[in-house]
Design an enzyme around this catalytic site. Structure first.
Site, mmCIF file in Angstrom:
data_model
loop_
_atom_site.group_PDB
_atom_site.id
_atom_site.type_symbol
_atom_site.label_atom_id
_atom_site.label_comp_id
_atom_site.label_asym_id
_atom_site.label_seq_id
_atom_site.Cartn_x
_atom_site.Cartn_y
_atom_site.Cartn_z
ATOM 1 N N ALA A 266 0.736 -0.965 0.039
ATOM 2 C CA ALA A 266 0.096 -0.334 0.051
ATOM 3 C C ALA A 266 0.498 1.444 -0.207
ATOM 4 O O ALA A 266 2.258 0.947 0.016
ATOM 5 C CB ALA A 266 -0.905 0.039 0.789
ATOM 6 N N ASN A 269 -0.748 7.579 1.050
ATOM 7 C CA ASN A 269 -0.879 9.000 0.443
ATOM 8 C C ASN A 269 -2.010 9.796 1.054
ATOM 9 O O ASN A 269 -2.935 9.494 1.745
ATOM 10 C CB ASN A 269 -1.812 9.341 -1.119
ATOM 11 C CG ASN A 269 -1.198 8.279 -2.055
ATOM 12 O OD1 ASN A 269 0.383 8.404 -2.100
ATOM 13 N ND2 ASN A 269 -1.052 6.659 -2.606
ATOM 14 N N GLU A 300 -1.074 2.001 7.582
ATOM 15 C CA GLU A 300 -1.074 3.086 6.159
ATOM 16 C C GLU A 300 -1.460 4.021 7.214
ATOM 17 O O GLU A 300 -1.039 5.297 6.579
ATOM 18 C CB GLU A 300 -1.784 2.396 5.142
ATOM 19 C CG GLU A 300 -0.676 1.432 3.982
ATOM 20 C CD GLU A 300 0.219 2.103 4.015
ATOM 21 O OE1 GLU A 300 0.901 2.817 3.861
ATOM 22 O OE2 GLU A 300 1.069 1.160 3.893
ATOM 23 N N HIS A 303 0.583 6.108 8.887
ATOM 24 C CA HIS A 303 1.764 6.711 8.730
ATOM 25 C C HIS A 303 1.042 8.501 8.520
ATOM 26 O O HIS A 303 1.566 9.399 7.637
ATOM 27 C CB HIS A 303 1.992 5.986 6.814
ATOM 28 C CG HIS A 303 2.754 5.339 6.468
ATOM 29 N ND1 HIS A 303 4.057 5.904 7.227
ATOM 30 C CD2 HIS A 303 3.008 4.230 5.749
ATOM 31 C CE1 HIS A 303 4.808 4.716 6.718
ATOM 32 N NE2 HIS A 303 4.179 4.272 6.337
ATOM 33 N N GLU A 322 8.675 4.233 7.607
ATOM 34 C CA GLU A 322 8.076 2.766 8.272
ATOM 35 C C GLU A 322 8.229 1.935 9.817
ATOM 36 O O GLU A 322 7.754 1.250 9.471
ATOM 37 C CB GLU A 322 9.243 1.592 7.189
ATOM 38 C CG GLU A 322 9.176 2.727 5.942
ATOM 39 C CD GLU A 322 7.403 2.567 5.071
ATOM 40 O OE1 GLU A 322 6.212 1.921 5.009
ATOM 41 O OE2 GLU A 322 7.293 3.383 3.831
#
Length: 840
Positions: A266, A269, A300, A303, A322
């Site tokens: 993935a 964004n 994700e 993030h 990460e």
């Protein structure tokens, strides 16, 4: 394409302040290119020593055709564009405006603007992938993470398409097919994202924000079936992050687009996460696979703070993105969805990925020194098991040491100081030191600046009467401090736990306890630290009898990982590992453990260590067939669908004859499960028990993208000279017609460990190395990685292949290919060491 160096990025960051990107994309121009217009508003900082001096710099763009570029209203010469860089010279201090008009190429390798036409219905879908250096394939960009800006994006698309972006996308009134995305907060160039196509969407609202999940229409029924689960997990994770993080969710929406032919798991964004659409399951899957989808969603979402809100300054700090997302993803999913046990999967699968990467010659620190990542080409190489799994393990050790409350206090301090900005390792460590009052800098030096796993080996002695007790001497080979647990067992019954702290310079530590020595002693019980461990001989003997009965799944993962390491280090015969699997997996409660152990048994032991070794390989496959039968029996007794599915997959993969495969193919269960049918047909193809006609017929039965991949894999697997030649031509012909996924499927099918295929394949071994170099040079990073990872001749575990590989590495190669070939070559040496060990 020129590679951006750290020094160039540092210089440009000192010269410029970028305010905003206004981007207009037109997807109605054809099927090979799209129109991209970028207007960048930026300011040039005055030179500290000469405030009137002009500045020279450049902007990156990699177009099909550059039509026009204007700087402050003056035309630039398009001919000055070289290696993806457009020079900007004579910039006076102050504000500037650059506009670039270009036709950009569509991608079929998952880089830039990927274009995919669904074979199921002929519909076309687009999505951008700008990480890490691919923004200039979509728009003109000062492409480095520390030049953040706001983004205003408009898109023109066919009228029946949906458009998604970082900000909420809305149709423009009176302009059919025209969409405008809301202005973003300051984000890095690699995070700009757009998806467009006739996507099927399921939308809801949570905490005042619009949430959406999107997929191509041919997968709509499968998304609808799982939508409640996906959105439920997303909401629970969002609420958990809101509980532990002081900084509110920083963007205006949360869309998750499951997109085709995606290179990664993935991409984070902001506001528009893209995920591979293989997470929308069209066939039966195990609970571990569903849990892994939850981990990816959690990763994700992490993030949005770790990487998007606060972004690394340069790519030496990939771990700040990460490792944190990996750790927080697993931990937050465990907190938010109590029925899941993600740390078990992490321990038995993800950590193995980290341990393997950390023992190769290409290992590197979790946080390399700045000069260790001199340019973006070298940065690409560090998206690996070290930056993800090892880094997350290091953070788990940090939490074990500091405590979760202190850790989160440091995280929130870090976000408060650097929100919508950039930060470094030093910034984060300073925040942790402030929160804890401890010397976190020394911890970071030991854990983040060193490479290779430590090794912990127990030595147990029974002390003589009259004072009956036993002593553990724990040998520590390495240079890190550890906080870990020693577990002792009588049979499978837990006896005691002993917490131990090892300093970085402590080669041994001792522990004495009363009574007789335990039947089984597990170093790192509970899997709190990152280190290779060994079992003493007495404990390994006990483990072979009681392993599946140990009460804690994390204890069992530590034992399985130790056994896996001993096989890889040629300290345990592969057959002994298979026997342990045969004995314990049928009654193992955790499917993550079952799947991981079987994966190692098949991909490494039967298909690599024993490839070409008959009758040993046939005997190993027979043992796996027995394991599958026992697993199915226990699954039926317990009505465990996941275990039954694993048993089916294992039986298919280990079958050595046509008859059972034909029976399964005719079964109603297989008839309803396209993925299972392709697995059966693939095994039939490998054995030479099918032909092109049957494979083509199955592809007509399943006219999907997965069907295309299945057919490519099966056709390449046929033990036929023409089939091998056709597959080879498809992979390496300079026309480069295969997409990234079809390339991978064809490569997987080509190389087979079956004895009857070896003579057919042997001539291709020598041809592989120059062909791989040519593909990597022509097609770039993604295909370079795929060429090494999937097209390497894995079944040929012999010195001839090793000599060819070593010779290839002495030639100039693209960095991505050189790195992956180095890894594959080291794995080949290790496999040779295992198979040539004179086991007694």
């Amino acid at each position: 394409m020129a590679t951006l160096t750290r020094d160039e990025a540092r210089t440009r960051a000192g010269q410029l302040q970028v305010h905003t990107y206004t981007i207009d994309l037109d997807f109605t121009r054809g099927d090979t290119t799209f129109a991209s217009t970028t207007t960048v508003r930026f300011a040039t900082r005055p030179d500290a020593t000469n405030t009137e001096a002009a500045t020279d710099t450049f902007i990156e763009i990699r177009p099909h055709t550059l039509h026009r570029a204007t700087l402050d209203g003056h035309d630039l010469d398009p001919g000055t564009l070289v290696d993806g860089r457009l020079p900007l010279t004579g910039l006076t201090p102050g504000d500037h405006e650059l506009t670039v008009l270009a036709d950009m190429p569509y991608s079929h390798t998952g880089e830039g603007m990927h274009r995919f036409t669904d074979p199921a219905d002929g519909l076309t879908y687009l999505y951008s992938m700008c990480c890490m250096t691919d923004s200039p394939l979509v728009y003109a960009a000062f492409d480095q993470p520390d030049l953040k800006a706001t983004f205003d994006v408009t898109v023109t698309a066919p009228e029946d398409w949906t458009v998604l972006g970082n900000g909420i996308a809305t149709p423009v009134a009176g302009a059919p097919g025209r969409w405008r995305c809301a202005t973003t907060p300051p984000i890095s160039t690699y995070l700009m994202a757009v998806a467009a196509g006739p996507y099927h969407s399921v939308r809801t609202e949570h905490a005042g924000l619009p949430f959406g999940i999107h997929v191509r229409r041919s997968l709509a029924p499968h998304l609808d079936r799982d939508a409640d689960e996906i959105l439920g997990i997303t909401r629970a994770l969002y609420d958990r992050y809101a509980d532990i993080l002081d900084e509110p969710y920083p963007f205006d929406s949360y869309d998750q687009a499951f997109v085709p032919e995606f290179n990664a798991g993935a991409m984070e964004n902001p506001g528009l996460v893209t995920l591979r659409d293989e997470y929308i399951y069209r066939s039966a899957v195990t609970d571990t696979q569903r849990q892994l989808r939850g981990v990816v969603i959690a990763h994700e979402m992490a993030h949005m703070w770790f990487g998007d809100l606060v972004t690394l300054r340069w790519w030496d700090d990939i771990w700040l993105n990460e490792s944190f997302a990996e750790f927080m993803g697993y931990q937050t999913l465990a907190d938010a969805v109590p029925t899941y046990t993600p740390w078990t999967e992490f321990a038995v699968d993800r950590k193995a990925w980290g341990y393997d990467a950390d023992q190769r010659p290409t290992t590197h620190p979790v946080a390399p020194e700045p000069d260790g990542v001199p340019d973006t080409a070298s940065a690409w190489l560090n998206f690996d098991g070290i930056s993800y799994a090892k880094g997350a393990s290091a953070l788990r050790q940090l939490v074990t040491w500091l405590g979760q409350d202190t850790f989160l206090a440091g995280v929130n301090d870090h976000f408060a100081r650097h929100r919508f900005g950039n930060a470094t390792l030093a910034d984060f460590i300073d925040a942790m030191a402030r929160a804890s009052g401890r010397d976190v800098h020394a911890w970071a030096d030991a854990w983040l600046r060193t490479s290779g796993p430590d090794l912990l080996t127990p030595d147990i002695t029974q002390n003589p009467a009259p004072d009956t007790n036993w002593t553990l001497t724990l040998h520590h080979q390495g240079n890190r401090p550890h906080r870990l647990r020693i577990g002792t067992y009588d049979g499978a019954q837990h006896r005691a736990t002993h917490d131990i702290e090892l300093t970085a310079d402590q080669p041994t530590t001792t522990l004495t306890a009363p009574g007789n020595r335990p039947d089984l002693l597990i170093v790192n019980d509970g899997d709190l630290t990152y280190a290779k461990v060994r079992l003493d001989p007495h404990s390994w003997t006990t483990a072979q009898h009681v392993l599946s009965q140990l009460p804690d799944p994390l204890s069992r993962t530590v034992v399985w990982n130790a056994a896996r390491d001993m096989v890889r280090d040629a300290e345990l015969p592969p057959h002994a590992y298979l026997e342990a699997a045969r004995r314990h997996l049928p009654t193992e409660p955790e499917t993550a453990i079952v799947e991981s152990v079987i994966a190692f048994a098949t991909t490494q032991i039967t298909d690599r260590y024993l490839a070409g070794e008959e009758p040993a390989r046939t005997e190993a496959l027979a043992l796996l067939t027995e394991l599958a039968s026992d697993l199915a029996h226990h699954a039926t007794q317990r009505q465990d669908d996941a275990k039954h599915l694993i048993a089916q997959r294992t039986a298919i993969r280990s079958a050595t004859g046509e008859a059972p495969l034909r029976t399964w193919l005719a079964d109603d269960t297989a008839g309803r499960d396209p993925e299972l049918r392709w697995q059966i047909l693939y095994r039939l193809a490998t054995l030479g028990a099918t032909d092109e006609t049957e494979i083509r017929a199955e592809a007509e039965r399943d006219p999907s993208a997965k069907g295309e991949e299945g057919a490519a894999r099966c056709l390449a697997a046929l033990p036929d000279p023409q089939a091998k030649a056709t597959a080879w031509h498809a992979l390496f012909d300079p026309a480069d017609t295969l997409s990234n996924y079809l390339f991978t499927a064809t490569a997987q099918g080509l190389w087979q460990p079956e004895e009857r295929q070896r003579d057919l394949l042997r001539p291709y071994v020598e041809r592989y190395f120059p062909a791989a170099a040519a593909v990597a040079t022509r097609r770039g990073h993604a295909l370079a990685v795929a060429t090494a990872r999937h097209a390497f001749p894995h079944p040929f575990t012999d010195h001839t292949t090793l000599t060819l590989a070593e010779a290839a590495l002495r030639e100039p190669l693209p960095p991505a290919l050189h790195r992956k070939l180095t890894d594959e070559t080291d794995d080949l040496r290790r496999a040779l060491h295992v198979r040539e060990r004179p086991w007694t």
